[in-house]
Design an enzyme around this catalytic site. Structure first.
Site, PDB file in Angstrom:
ATOM      1  N   GLY A  70       0.835  -1.197   0.000  1.00  0.00           N
ATOM      2  CA  GLY A  70       0.000   0.000   0.000  1.00  0.00           C
ATOM      3  C   GLY A  70       0.864   1.239   0.000  1.00  0.00           C
ATOM      4  O   GLY A  70       1.783   1.356   0.816  1.00  0.00           O
ATOM      5  N   ALA A  71       0.576   2.171  -0.922  1.00  0.00           N
ATOM      6  CA  ALA A  71       1.428   3.359  -1.074  1.00  0.00           C
ATOM      7  C   ALA A  71       0.633   4.646  -0.934  1.00  0.00           C
ATOM      8  O   ALA A  71       0.900   5.628  -1.608  1.00  0.00           O
ATOM      9  CB  ALA A  71       2.144   3.324  -2.419  1.00  0.00           C
ATOM     10  N   GLY A 117      -0.669   6.217   4.656  1.00  0.00           N
ATOM     11  CA  GLY A 117      -0.156   5.289   5.652  1.00  0.00           C
ATOM     12  C   GLY A 117       1.075   4.544   5.169  1.00  0.00           C
ATOM     13  O   GLY A 117       2.063   4.409   5.894  1.00  0.00           O
ATOM     14  N   ALA A 146      -1.185  -5.867  -5.877  1.00  0.00           N
ATOM     15  CA  ALA A 146      -1.094  -7.200  -5.285  1.00  0.00           C
ATOM     16  C   ALA A 146      -2.297  -8.043  -5.673  1.00  0.00           C
ATOM     17  O   ALA A 146      -3.430  -7.538  -5.738  1.00  0.00           O
ATOM     18  CB  ALA A 146      -0.991  -7.106  -3.768  1.00  0.00           C
ATOM     19  N   CYS A 151     -16.214   6.423   7.183  1.00  0.00           N
ATOM     20  CA  CYS A 151     -15.489   7.676   7.018  1.00  0.00           C
ATOM     21  C   CYS A 151     -16.506   8.739   6.619  1.00  0.00           C
ATOM     22  O   CYS A 151     -16.965   8.749   5.476  1.00  0.00           O
ATOM     23  CB  CYS A 151     -14.406   7.527   5.948  1.00  0.00           C
ATOM     24  SG  CYS A 151     -13.358   8.982   5.766  1.00  0.00           S
ATOM     25  N   CYS A 156      -9.834  15.099  13.537  1.00  0.00           N
ATOM     26  CA  CYS A 156     -10.301  15.368  12.187  1.00  0.00           C
ATOM     27  C   CYS A 156     -10.278  16.860  11.916  1.00  0.00           C
ATOM     28  O   CYS A 156     -10.789  17.644  12.715  1.00  0.00           O
ATOM     29  CB  CYS A 156     -11.728  14.828  12.014  1.00  0.00           C
ATOM     30  SG  CYS A 156     -12.476  15.223  10.404  1.00  0.00           S
ATOM     31  N   LYS A 161      -5.878  23.318   6.946  1.00  0.00           N
ATOM     32  CA  LYS A 161      -5.891  22.165   6.042  1.00  0.00           C
ATOM     33  C   LYS A 161      -5.156  22.474   4.743  1.00  0.00           C
ATOM     34  O   LYS A 161      -4.454  21.620   4.199  1.00  0.00           O
ATOM     35  CB  LYS A 161      -7.330  21.738   5.750  1.00  0.00           C
ATOM     36  CG  LYS A 161      -7.393  20.451   4.960  1.00  0.00           C
ATOM     37  CD  LYS A 161      -8.649  19.664   5.188  1.00  0.00           C
ATOM     38  CE  LYS A 161      -8.559  18.299   4.503  1.00  0.00           C
ATOM     39  NZ  LYS A 161      -9.713  17.446   4.769  1.00  0.00           N
TER      40      LYS A 161
END
Length: 428
Positions: free
Chosen positions: A8-9, A12, A78, A159, A353, A388
């Protein structure tokens, strides 16, 4: 020498790559596996969907920054984690062996659970860069002939911030275009009430967001279960507290965006001991899988039970603060394991958040995520919007330089002005 693969890129995965490299030194191999070489700054997708950002402004090719830190990058999706063989099979037929695997894939977007929803159906999405680009193209057509708008979060979503963000960014953009008076807006959510956020509410998040939506003339339907979407029509049921149907709704729309249900990605589905029935990775207090102790996981792909039972299913969100805390714990635990020491690092799992509202914003802090809490804050103001924007520019600049400063330091120290040590100790 240990061979570590990060699957995973996204935010995270990239943060994990840099933090793990800093923690374990140069003598161990790190490989990042992602679906293509382009990193997309997901928090900016709502802006992209209304034309406030261009794709190139929030994207970068990660190959060079990673290689500058002696981290290999494989831009191939993957196919399957073969946990019992310590192997990752890729869709091109090749395989990679690992000593340790860190899973940071994010979720699979399960639009198929609501017929007619999603970019392949009749609603838009801001969950990925390509989805946000398609949402912008659809919005451009909508602007030629404005009409009703329906925005929200489907049952099973975990979310909710981006749904609120998009509704209010859309409101702001339409007002700037002098078109808002031609666009009735309805917010439809699986949450039991406005501002629940999958967290049981945070401070006065209910009052704050209800007030904001009244001010912006956005109607809402909570406890909603969308049964299907047709061309120009949302079919939804509104439930009562006992999960019985209270009312049915047929909502016309000219433009619609929904956050979908989340599920585990296909590459980890059906591996006994690795995932729960939804395909999310099972972990212990050290972010480590109990069945396969050389597999770690962080972010949205992690199995976290709902904060509370709600009439319509709502998942618990994983905010940037929580993800970065998980990543830091994994980096420290890998360092200790490779040195022959027991793991001891644990993520704090606090929730935070920052959500943009176009011309202002709202901010929530929940320490810890699950109530009762030591610290609860709900705030709003133009400063959140500015923070933000600054966060976006700061993070992308660091990424281009082969760095990824901790997300919580950016959010907390630059936006909230709260001392990190106090935050980690749950002191207000």
């Amino acid at each position: 020498m240990a061979n570590i693969i990060i699957l995973g890129a996204g935010i995270g995965g990239m943060s994990a790559a840099y933090e793990i490299r800093d923690a374990i030194g140069k003598e161990h191999a790190i490989t990042v596996v992602g679906d293509g070489p382009v990193f997309n700054f997901t928090p900016s997708n709502p802006w992209l969907a209304v034309g406030w950002r261009k794709p190139d402004e929030i994207r970068l090719n990660v190959t060079e920054p990673l290689e500058s830190r002696n981290i290999r990058f494989v831009p191939t999706r993957a196919n399957k984690v073969v946990a019992e063989a310590n192997r990752l099979d890729l869709v091109d037929g090749s395989s990679l062996n690992y000593d340790y695997l860190v899973i940071t894939t994010g979720p699979r977007l399960a639009f198929e659970r609501v017929p007619g929803s999603g970019p392949e159906g009749f609603t838009q999405s801001v969950c990925t860069g390509p989805h946000a680009e398609k949402a912008w193209l659809s919005y451009e057509e909508f602007l030629k002939k404005p009409g009703p708008v329906v925005v929200g979060a489907l049952q099973g979503a975990s979310c909710f911030g981006p749904a609120y963000e998009f509704a209010m960014i859309l409101d702001t953009d339409l007002r700037r275009r002098k078109l808002r008076d031609r666009v009735p807006m309805t917010f439809v959510t699986s949450e039991p009430y406005i501002g629940h956020m999958g967290l049981g509410g945070i401070g006065d998040s209910k009052g704050l967001l209800e007030s904001e939506m009244r001010q912006r003339h956005i109607k809402w339907i909570s406890n909603a279960r969308v049964t299907s979407v047709e061309q120009g029509k949302i079919n939804a049921e509104q439930l009562d507290e006992q999960s019985a149907v209270l009312k049915t709704h047929e909502l016309p729309f000219s433009y619609s965006m929904f956050i979908p249900p989340f599920a585990g990605v296909d590459a980890v589905q059906g591996i006994e001991g690795l995932t729960n029935p939804g395909g999310f990775i099972l972990i212990d207090e050290h972010q480590c899988n109990p069945t396969f102790p050389n597999i770690f996981a962080a972010g949205v792909c992690v199995a976290i039970p709902p904060v509370e039972v709600t009439p319509v299913p709502t998942g618990a969100p994983k905010t940037g603060l929580m993800i970065e805390s998980m990543v830091t714990a994994i980096a420290n635990n890998l360092r200790d394991v490779l040195a022959g020491k027991p793991m001891k690092a644990r993520a704090t799992w606090n929730a935070m958040c920052l959500a943009d509202m176009g011309d202002s914003g709202f901010a929530f802090i929940a320490l810890p995520q699950i109530p009762p809490r030591n610290v609860t804050k709900a705030m709003s103001g133009k400063w959140v919007h500015l923070a933000k924007v600054a966060y976006e520019k700061y993070f992308l600049r660091k990424m281009r330089k082969g760095k990824a400063d901790p997300i919580y330091e950016t959010y907390v120290m630059k936006a909230f002005g709260i001392d990190r040590l106090k935050l980690e100790e749950n002191i207000d």
